[in-house]
Scaffold this motif. Structure first.
Motif, PDB file in Angstrom:
ATOM      1  N   LEU A   1       8.894  23.157  37.307  1.00 41.90           N
ATOM      2  CA  LEU A   1       9.916  22.169  36.955  1.00 41.90           C
ATOM      3  C   LEU A   1      11.139  22.321  37.855  1.00 41.90           C
ATOM      4  N   ALA A   2      11.481  23.557  38.215  1.00 40.51           N
ATOM      5  CA  ALA A   2      12.576  23.771  39.163  1.00 40.51           C
ATOM      6  C   ALA A   2      12.252  23.122  40.510  1.00 40.51           C
ATOM      7  N   GLU A   3      10.996  23.219  40.917  1.00 42.12           N
ATOM      8  CA  GLU A   3      10.577  22.573  42.170  1.00 42.12           C
ATOM      9  C   GLU A   3      10.673  21.056  42.045  1.00 42.12           C
ATOM     10  N   GLU A   4      10.333  20.529  40.865  1.00 40.53           N
ATOM     11  CA  GLU A   4      10.482  19.093  40.631  1.00 40.53           C
ATOM     12  C   GLU A   4      11.954  18.684  40.697  1.00 40.53           C
TER      13      GLU A   4
ATOM     14  N   ARG B   1      24.989   8.128  53.221  1.00 36.74           N
ATOM     15  CA  ARG B   1      24.291   6.948  53.738  1.00 36.74           C
ATOM     16  C   ARG B   1      23.347   6.371  52.700  1.00 36.74           C
ATOM     17  N   ARG B   2      22.594   7.237  52.032  1.00 37.44           N
ATOM     18  CA  ARG B   2      21.595   6.761  51.090  1.00 37.44           C
ATOM     19  C   ARG B   2      22.229   6.180  49.829  1.00 37.44           C
ATOM     20  N   THR B   3      23.207   6.879  49.265  1.00 37.64           N
ATOM     21  CA  THR B   3      23.790   6.421  48.003  1.00 37.64           C
ATOM     22  C   THR B   3      24.624   5.159  48.170  1.00 37.64           C
ATOM     23  N   ALA B   4      25.109   4.909  49.387  1.00 42.83           N
ATOM     24  CA  ALA B   4      25.937   3.716  49.611  1.00 42.83           C
ATOM     25  C   ALA B   4      25.161   2.430  49.353  1.00 42.83           C
ATOM     26  N   SER B   5      23.843   2.481  49.501  1.00 49.04           N
ATOM     27  CA  SER B   5      23.026   1.274  49.342  1.00 49.04           C
ATOM     28  C   SER B   5      22.394   1.167  47.961  1.00 49.04           C
ATOM     29  N   TYR B   6      22.656   2.128  47.062  1.00 45.68           N
ATOM     30  CA  TYR B   6      22.002   2.113  45.760  1.00 45.68           C
ATOM     31  C   TYR B   6      22.538   0.982  44.888  1.00 45.68           C
ATOM     32  N   THR B   7      21.610   0.345  44.181  1.00 49.63           N
ATOM     33  CA  THR B   7      21.985  -0.680  43.210  1.00 49.63           C
ATOM     34  C   THR B   7      22.165  -0.044  41.836  1.00 49.63           C
ATOM     35  N   LYS B   8      22.609  -0.847  40.887  1.00 51.00           N
ATOM     36  CA  LYS B   8      22.751  -0.362  39.515  1.00 51.00           C
ATOM     37  C   LYS B   8      21.405   0.146  38.994  1.00 51.00           C
ATOM     38  N   GLU B   9      20.321  -0.591  39.320  1.00 50.08           N
ATOM     39  CA  GLU B   9      18.987  -0.192  38.864  1.00 50.08           C
ATOM     40  C   GLU B   9      18.577   1.137  39.494  1.00 50.08           C
ATOM     41  N   ASP B  10      18.952   1.351  40.756  1.00 50.60           N
ATOM     42  CA  ASP B  10      18.647   2.626  41.417  1.00 50.60           C
ATOM     43  C   ASP B  10      19.315   3.785  40.681  1.00 50.60           C
ATOM     44  N   TRP B  11      20.603   3.605  40.367  1.00 46.37           N
ATOM     45  CA  TRP B  11      21.329   4.674  39.679  1.00 46.37           C
ATOM     46  C   TRP B  11      20.762   4.923  38.287  1.00 46.37           C
ATOM     47  N   GLN B  12      20.368   3.874  37.585  1.00 46.75           N
ATOM     48  CA  GLN B  12      19.771   4.053  36.256  1.00 46.75           C
ATOM     49  C   GLN B  12      18.469   4.846  36.351  1.00 46.75           C
ATOM     50  N   ARG B  13      17.673   4.541  37.376  1.00 42.07           N
ATOM     51  CA  ARG B  13      16.411   5.263  37.566  1.00 42.07           C
ATOM     52  C   ARG B  13      16.672   6.730  37.894  1.00 42.07           C
ATOM     53  N   ILE B  14      17.626   6.986  38.773  1.00 41.18           N
ATOM     54  CA  ILE B  14      17.930   8.363  39.180  1.00 41.18           C
ATOM     55  C   ILE B  14      18.460   9.169  38.005  1.00 41.18           C
ATOM     56  N   MET B  15      19.351   8.572  37.213  1.00 44.69           N
ATOM     57  CA  MET B  15      19.900   9.283  36.066  1.00 44.69           C
ATOM     58  C   MET B  15      18.841   9.511  34.988  1.00 44.69           C
ATOM     59  N   ALA B  16      17.944   8.543  34.818  1.00 47.22           N
ATOM     60  CA  ALA B  16      16.875   8.720  33.836  1.00 47.22           C
ATOM     61  C   ALA B  16      15.959   9.864  34.248  1.00 47.22           C
TER      62      ALA B  16
ATOM     63  N   GLY C   1      14.583  13.297  46.847  1.00 46.45           N
ATOM     64  CA  GLY C   1      14.288  11.880  46.773  1.00 46.45           C
ATOM     65  C   GLY C   1      15.492  11.012  46.484  1.00 46.45           C
ATOM     66  N   SER C   2      16.563  11.607  45.965  1.00 50.25           N
ATOM     67  CA  SER C   2      17.712  10.811  45.534  1.00 50.25           C
ATOM     68  C   SER C   2      18.924  10.920  46.444  1.00 50.25           C
ATOM     69  N   TYR C   3      19.122  12.100  47.052  1.00 52.18           N
ATOM     70  CA  TYR C   3      20.367  12.329  47.765  1.00 52.18           C
ATOM     71  C   TYR C   3      20.191  12.824  49.200  1.00 52.18           C
ATOM     72  N   TYR C   4      19.596  13.979  49.388  1.00 50.79           N
ATOM     73  CA  TYR C   4      19.506  14.591  50.714  1.00 50.79           C
ATOM     74  C   TYR C   4      18.404  15.633  50.703  1.00 50.79           C
ATOM     75  N   PHE C   5      18.026  16.089  51.885  1.00 50.65           N
ATOM     76  CA  PHE C   5      16.999  17.125  51.970  1.00 50.65           C
ATOM     77  C   PHE C   5      17.593  18.430  51.452  1.00 50.65           C
ATOM     78  N   CYS C   6      17.034  18.901  50.345  1.00 45.16           N
ATOM     79  CA  CYS C   6      17.569  20.073  49.665  1.00 45.16           C
ATOM     80  C   CYS C   6      16.693  21.277  49.985  1.00 45.16           C
ATOM     81  N   THR C   7      17.167  22.139  50.883  1.00 42.10           N
ATOM     82  CA  THR C   7      16.432  23.351  51.195  1.00 42.10           C
ATOM     83  C   THR C   7      16.490  24.308  50.007  1.00 42.10           C
ATOM     84  N   TYR C   8      15.677  25.346  50.041  1.00 40.11           N
ATOM     85  CA  TYR C   8      15.711  26.329  48.955  1.00 40.11           C
ATOM     86  C   TYR C   8      17.049  27.071  48.948  1.00 40.11           C
ATOM     87  N   GLU C   9      17.645  27.247  50.137  1.00 43.11           N
ATOM     88  CA  GLU C   9      18.952  27.902  50.201  1.00 43.11           C
ATOM     89  C   GLU C   9      20.008  27.051  49.498  1.00 43.11           C
TER      90      GLU C   9
END
Length: 252
Positions: free
Chosen positions: A192-195, A150-165, A202-210
């Motif tokens: 940094l692992a927590e980041e 659902r979230r990635t379907a609405s991403y623009t080119k700028e969104d993807w550039q920000r996420i990849m950066a 923030g980019s894809y889905y709620f990522c639990t520790y598991e």
């Protein structure tokens, strides 16, 4: 009198801190000490350091390097033969990636738009979407997969550039910590692992520790993910995995 720790660091292109760490864990202890108690390294120590750095460049974690070097059944020539074979494989992979980058640069210069097949040819059979879906199906559950779609379907080119950066920045910082000799269980590396987990949140889905630990294991178990991380810095996939696991334990 041999060589000082500063001289050896200069010879090998590593930090004094790294050599101190190798000494503390028993991987490379200097053969002697000066009258003032300072570390002094001889030629045999330099030979061992060279072998250590070869294996580190090839991605072996420190505990495995220690086992390899201290195996009484393996002579130095066997180490060199093994390292030569591993380096040859890695060189072939990096040459393939370099050609792909050159191709992309030339295309940009000439204003040519590469096809999707041409753009991602360097990754061979690696399909990020396929493996993301596989990870979600196995470990994330249906809700997480739907949320990502659902979230990635609405991403623009700028969104993807920000996420990849953001991803590239995190990877570069992981690589810098690995180069510094930092322990995956240190606070800085676990933070940094927590980041990294937060970036997924923030980019894809709620990522639990598991989920995060399962992803970390996949980075090492799947050679295509390993190649992605190790192209940034050899050994990075294992380092990131270990940091993710340590952070999950810390947060448990």
């Amino acid at each position: 009198m041999g060589y000082s720790v500063g001289q050896v660091a200069g010879f090998a292109g590593v930090t004094v801190r790294t050599l101190h760490h190798y000494d503390e864990i028993g991987l490379l202890s200097p053969s002697g000490r000066s009258h003032a108690g300072h570390r002094r390294y001889d030629d045999a120590d330099l030979d061992r350091l060279q072998r250590i750095l070869f294996y580190r460049e090839l991605g072996f974690p420190l505990d495995e390097v220690a086992v390899l070097l201290d195996d009484p059944e393996t002579d130095p020539r066997e180490h060199l033969r093994r390292q030569h074979a591993l380096l040859t494989d890695r060189i072939a992979r990096l040459q393939q990636m370099a050609k792909a980058v050159e191709h992309a640069m030339e295309a940009k210069k000439m204003g040519i738009n590469l096809t999707p097949d041409e753009r991602f040819e360097v990754f061979g059979d690696f399909d990020p979407d396929e493996h993301a879906a596989e990870a979600e199906e196995r470990w994330g559950g249906t809700d997480a997969y739907k949320e990502s779609a659902r979230r990635t379907a609405s991403y623009t080119k700028e969104d993807w550039q920000r996420i990849m950066a953001q991803a590239e920045g995190i990877n570069r910082r992981f690589a810098a910590l690995l180069d510094s000799g930092a322990d995956p269980e240190s606070e800085e590396v676990m933070d940094l692992a927590e980041e990294h987990r937060g970036w997924i949140n923030g980019s894809y889905y709620f990522c639990t520790y598991e989920i995060h630990t399962c992803l970390g294991e996949m980075y090492v178990a799947d050679e295509r993910f390993t190649a992605y991380y190790d192209a940034v810095r050899p050994g990075l996939a294992v380092f990131v995995r270990d940091a993710i696991l340590a952070n999950a334990v810390r947060k448990a």
